[in-house]
Design a protein around this motif. Structure first.
Motif, PDB file in Angstrom:
ATOM      1  N   ASP A 138      42.939  39.935  58.495  1.00 17.42           N
ATOM      2  CA  ASP A 138      44.074  40.851  58.500  1.00 17.42           C
ATOM      3  C   ASP A 138      43.582  42.254  58.149  1.00 17.42           C
ATOM      4  O   ASP A 138      43.001  42.462  57.091  1.00 17.42           O
ATOM      5  N   PRO A 139      43.801  43.221  59.075  1.00 21.08           N
ATOM      6  CA  PRO A 139      43.273  44.570  58.829  1.00 21.08           C
ATOM      7  C   PRO A 139      43.878  45.252  57.600  1.00 21.08           C
ATOM      8  O   PRO A 139      43.310  46.213  57.087  1.00 21.08           O
ATOM      9  N   ARG A 140      45.005  44.741  57.123  1.00 14.48           N
ATOM     10  CA  ARG A 140      45.602  45.379  55.936  1.00 14.48           C
ATOM     11  C   ARG A 140      44.972  44.886  54.638  1.00 14.48           C
ATOM     12  O   ARG A 140      45.119  45.496  53.589  1.00 14.48           O
ATOM     13  N   TYR A 141      44.287  43.755  54.709  1.00 13.07           N
ATOM     14  CA  TYR A 141      43.734  43.164  53.492  1.00 13.07           C
ATOM     15  C   TYR A 141      42.349  43.743  53.181  1.00 13.07           C
ATOM     16  O   TYR A 141      41.343  43.098  53.378  1.00 13.07           O
ATOM     17  N   THR A 142      42.346  44.977  52.694  1.00  8.45           N
ATOM     18  CA  THR A 142      41.078  45.624  52.353  1.00  8.45           C
ATOM     19  C   THR A 142      41.049  45.914  50.860  1.00  8.45           C
ATOM     20  O   THR A 142      42.074  45.823  50.177  1.00  8.45           O
ATOM     21  N   PHE A 143      39.887  46.291  50.362  1.00  9.43           N
ATOM     22  CA  PHE A 143      39.794  46.689  48.954  1.00  9.43           C
ATOM     23  C   PHE A 143      40.646  47.938  48.698  1.00  9.43           C
ATOM     24  O   PHE A 143      41.260  48.075  47.652  1.00  9.43           O
ATOM     25  N   ASP A 144      40.659  48.836  49.680  1.00  7.44           N
ATOM     26  CA  ASP A 144      41.450  50.057  49.508  1.00  7.44           C
ATOM     27  C   ASP A 144      42.919  49.746  49.245  1.00  7.44           C
ATOM     28  O   ASP A 144      43.592  50.473  48.515  1.00  7.44           O
ATOM     29  N   ASN A 145      43.412  48.691  49.874  1.00  7.47           N
ATOM     30  CA  ASN A 145      44.828  48.356  49.729  1.00  7.47           C
ATOM     31  C   ASN A 145      45.097  47.383  48.592  1.00  7.47           C
ATOM     32  O   ASN A 145      46.220  46.919  48.443  1.00  7.47           O
ATOM     33  N   PHE A 146      44.088  47.071  47.823  1.00  6.31           N
ATOM     34  CA  PHE A 146      44.283  46.095  46.742  1.00  6.31           C
ATOM     35  C   PHE A 146      44.488  46.849  45.435  1.00  6.31           C
ATOM     36  O   PHE A 146      43.644  47.635  45.019  1.00  6.31           O
ATOM     37  N   VAL A 147      45.605  46.622  44.798  1.00  9.47           N
ATOM     38  CA  VAL A 147      45.903  47.309  43.544  1.00  9.47           C
ATOM     39  C   VAL A 147      45.334  46.489  42.378  1.00  9.47           C
ATOM     40  O   VAL A 147      45.610  45.295  42.274  1.00  9.47           O
ATOM     41  N   VAL A 148      44.544  47.156  41.559  1.00 10.93           N
ATOM     42  CA  VAL A 148      43.889  46.441  40.463  1.00 10.93           C
ATOM     43  C   VAL A 148      44.671  46.625  39.172  1.00 10.93           C
ATOM     44  O   VAL A 148      45.111  47.726  38.844  1.00 10.93           O
ATOM     45  N   GLY A 149      44.885  45.557  38.458  1.00 15.65           N
ATOM     46  CA  GLY A 149      45.555  45.599  37.159  1.00 15.65           C
ATOM     47  C   GLY A 149      44.898  44.591  36.245  1.00 15.65           C
ATOM     48  O   GLY A 149      43.947  43.921  36.639  1.00 15.65           O
ATOM     49  N   LYS A 150      45.413  44.488  35.034  1.00 22.23           N
ATOM     50  CA  LYS A 150      44.791  43.573  34.080  1.00 22.23           C
ATOM     51  C   LYS A 150      44.696  42.141  34.603  1.00 22.23           C
ATOM     52  O   LYS A 150      43.656  41.508  34.469  1.00 22.23           O
ATOM     53  N   PRO A 151      45.767  41.614  35.223  1.00 25.72           N
ATOM     54  CA  PRO A 151      45.711  40.200  35.617  1.00 25.72           C
ATOM     55  C   PRO A 151      44.674  39.867  36.690  1.00 25.72           C
ATOM     56  O   PRO A 151      44.263  38.723  36.799  1.00 25.72           O
ATOM     57  N   ASN A 152      44.267  40.873  37.493  1.00 19.20           N
ATOM     58  CA  ASN A 152      43.335  40.535  38.581  1.00 19.20           C
ATOM     59  C   ASN A 152      42.021  41.312  38.502  1.00 19.20           C
ATOM     60  O   ASN A 152      41.220  41.272  39.428  1.00 19.20           O
TER      61      ASN A 152
END
Ligand code: ADP
Ligand code: MG
Length: 458
Positions: A119-133
Motif C-alpha cells: 500500500d503506497p500510503r503505508y510509509t514511514f513518513d505517514n506513520f505517527v510515532v508515540g509512546k505506545p509504538n
C-alpha cells in the motif's frame, strides 16, 4: 506535454526495475512490447499488442509491475492491461471493430502472485510515532536500514489496527528505495499457506521452495493464521531456517506474542523468539490525536478543503479508543459528509453522524458497577444488593439495579441472577417488570433512573 514526459520517465524507470525483477528472457518476451498509457487514481493502464500477451502478463507479472511502477514514482495499487491500438503516450480512439478485452485487474490479493502489493500510503513518513509504538517503530527503522543483520527475525505483535501491517509495508518501501535490487517478498500467512497448498497440488513444490528461498527479505503478516495447519507450519519452519542460515532478514507479525500462539509447534515458537520481539501497545490519547491530525491534513486535500473545528479531533481521540482503523473510518465519513453538504465539520455534526461508532466504542458497564452505584445512591450496603433482605428500602434499589443491569449490559437474565446472589432468572424478570411499571407513574423514580444511567455512562 509535461504529463507525457512524466509518464515516459516513470515507464523508463519501471522497465529497468522490471528487467531486474523478471529476468532478461521474460523481459524481452513479455514486458518490452508493453506501453504505459497513464497512471491515475491508483491504476496504471498498460497497453499490450495482443490478447495473449495481455493475459499472460496479467497472470504472471502484474504484481511486479505494480511494485516497479511504485518504486518509479507512480502511486498505483493495480494495473489494467489491455489491447490498445494506439501509441501509449498519445491516446487516440480505439477502432470500434476490435473491442478491448476486459482487463483483469491484478488486485493485491491475487492468489497467482508470489506476494501481495504494498500500500503506497503505508510509509514511514505517514506513520505517527508515540509512546505506545516507539519501540516497534525504532526496530522497524533499524531493519529497513539493512546492513549487517541485527534483529533476525523481527517479530512485531499487537492488537488489531495498531499498525503492524503499516510498519511492514514501510520497511518494504524503505528497503526497496535504498536498494532496488533487493528481492523483498511481503505476504500474509494465509497467502503463504495458499501458495504452499497450490504448489503441493500442482506438484511444483521445488519451484515453491526455490522461490521462497531466493528472496532477500521475507515478510509474513498475521502468522497466527498458520497455527494448527501442520504442513504449512512445517514448510514455513524450513523456509525460515534456510533464509536465516543465509543471513537473510525475516519480519513476522502476529496478533499476540510467539509464546501465546496456540497450536504452534514449540520449535517454531522458539525460532520466532530468537530475534527481537516487540509489541505495539494500545494507543494513548496523544497518539490518537497525532494520527487524527495527520489524517485530517491528508484528507483535506482529497475533499476540497473542508474545514474542521479543532475540538472535533480532540473529541474523537477521547471517544474512539478501540483501533486506529475505526478512527480513520470516522474521520473519512466526516470529511465525505461535510464535502457533500458543503459545510464545516463541527462537534455537533460529529456527534450526529458518528452515533453508531461512538456507541459501539462506549465504555462497557458491568453489573458490579451498577450495584455499587445504586447502593451508593440509595445509601444501602453493597452486601444488601446480593443478600436476602426483603425490606422495601432494600428490595426496591435491588430491583432498580436489576433493571439497569438488563438495560445497560448484554448479560442474560440467568447471568444477572447469578450476580445477585444466585437468584432465579424469574426473580430478575419480575424486578425488571416492576421498575418498568413504576417508572411510568413515579416521576421521582424516573429521575433517579436517568441520573444513575448518566453516572454509569460517564
Ligand atoms: P494491523 O496490521 O496492526 O491490524 P494496520 O497496519 O492495518 O494495523 O493499521 C490500521 C490502519 O491504521 C492503517 O490504515 C494504518 O495506516 C493506520 N495506522 C495505525 N497506526 C498508525 C500510526 N502510528 N500512524 C499512522 N497511521 C496508523
Ligand atoms: Mg495487519
Amino acid at each position: 506535454m509535461g504529463r507525457d514526459r512524466m509518464t515516459n520517465s516513470v515507464w523508463g524507470d519501471a522497465r529497468k526495475k522490471l528487467r531486474e525483477l523478471v529476468g532478461e528472457h521474460n523481459f524481452i518476451t513479455w514486458i518490452a512490447p508493453l506501453g504505459l498509457i497513464e497512471a491515475k487514481g491508483g491504476v496504471a493502464r498498460i497497453a499490450a499488442p495482443t490478447n495473449f500477451i495481455a493475459n499472460w502478463v496479467n497472470r504472471n507479472f502484474a504484481d511486479q509491475m505494480v511494485s516497479a511502477l511504485n518504486t518509479s514514482g507512480a502511486a498505483v495499487s493495480r494495473v489494467e492491461i489491455s489491447v490498445e491500438m494506439r501509441q501509449p503516450t498519445s491516446p487516440q480512439p480505439r477502432p470500434a471493430a476490435e473491442p478491448a478485452p476486459r482487463a483483469a485487474a491484478a488486485s493485491p490479493r491475487d492468489e497467482d502472485l508470489p506476494g501481495a502489493a504494498l500500500d503506497p500510503r503505508y510509509t514511514f513518513d505517514n506513520f505517527v510515532v508515540g509512546k505506545p509504538n516507539a519501540l516497534a517503530h525504532a526496530a522497524a527503522r533499524r531493519v529497513a536500514e539493512g546492513g549487517s543483520v541485527t534483529f533476525n527475525p523481527l517479530f512485531l505483535y499487537g492488537g488489531v489496527g495498531l499498525g503492524k501491517t503499516h510498519l511492514m509495508h514501510a520497511i518494504a518501501w524503505d528497503l526497496q528505495s535504498r536498494n532496488p535490487e533487493a528481492r523483498v517478498l511481503y505476504l500474509s500467512a494465509e497467502q503463504f499457506m495458499y501458495r504452499f497448498v497450490q504448489a503441493l497440488r500442482e506438484k511444483q513444490i521445488m519451484d515453491f521452495k526455490s522461490l521462497f528461498r531466493s528472496v532477500d527479505i521475507l515478510m509474513v503478516d498475521d502468522v497466527q493464521f498458520i497455527a494448527g495447519k501442520d504442513g504449512t507450519q512445517e514448510e514455513f519452519f524450513h523456509t525460515f531456517n534456510a533464509l536465516v542460515d543465509q543471513g537473510k532478514q525475516i519480519i513476522i507479525s502476529a496478533d499476540r506474542a510467539p509464546g501465546e500462539i496456540k497450536d504452534l509447534e514449540d520449535r517454531i515458537k522458539s525460532r520466532l523468539q530468537s530475534g527481537l520481539v516487540v509489541d505495539l501497545h494500545p494507543t494513548d490519547y496523544e497518539l490518537r490525536l497525532g494520527i487524527l491530525q495527520q489524517k485530517a491534513e491528508m484528507n483535506r486535500g482529497n475533499y476540497g478543503n473542508v474545514a474542521i473545528a479543532p475540538d472535533v479531533l480532540e473529541f474523537l481521540a477521547h471517544r474512539i479508543t478501540t483501533n486506529v482503523r475505526v478512527l480513520e473510518g470516522a474521520l473519512t465519513r466526516l470529511f465525505a459528509l461535510a464535502s457533500l453538504l458543503g459545510r464545516e465539520i463541527t462537534l455537533d455534526m460529529a456527534q450526529d453522524c458518528l452515533a453508531d461508532i461512538l456507541r459501539s466504542s462506549e465504555r462497557k458497564v458491568t453489573v458490579e458497577e451498577i450495584q455499587r452505584k445504586v447502593a451508593e445512591h440509595y445509601n444501602i450496603r453493597l452486601s444488601d444488593m446480593i443478600g436476602p433482605k426483603r425490606l422495601r428500602t432494600i428490595a426496591r434499589p435491588r430491583q432498580i439495579a436489576m433493571y439497569l443491569a438488563k438495560q445497560m449490559t448484554t448479560r442474560s437474565l440467568p447471568e444477572i441472577g447469578r450476580r445477585f446472589g444466585g437468584r432465579d432468572h424469574t426473580t430478575i424478570l419480575h424486578g425488571v417488570r416492576k421498575v418498568e411499571e413504576l417508572r411510568a407513574s413515579d416521576s421521582q423514580l424516573a429521575e433517579d433512573l436517568d441520573l444513575l444511567k448518566r453516572l454509569l455512562e460517564s
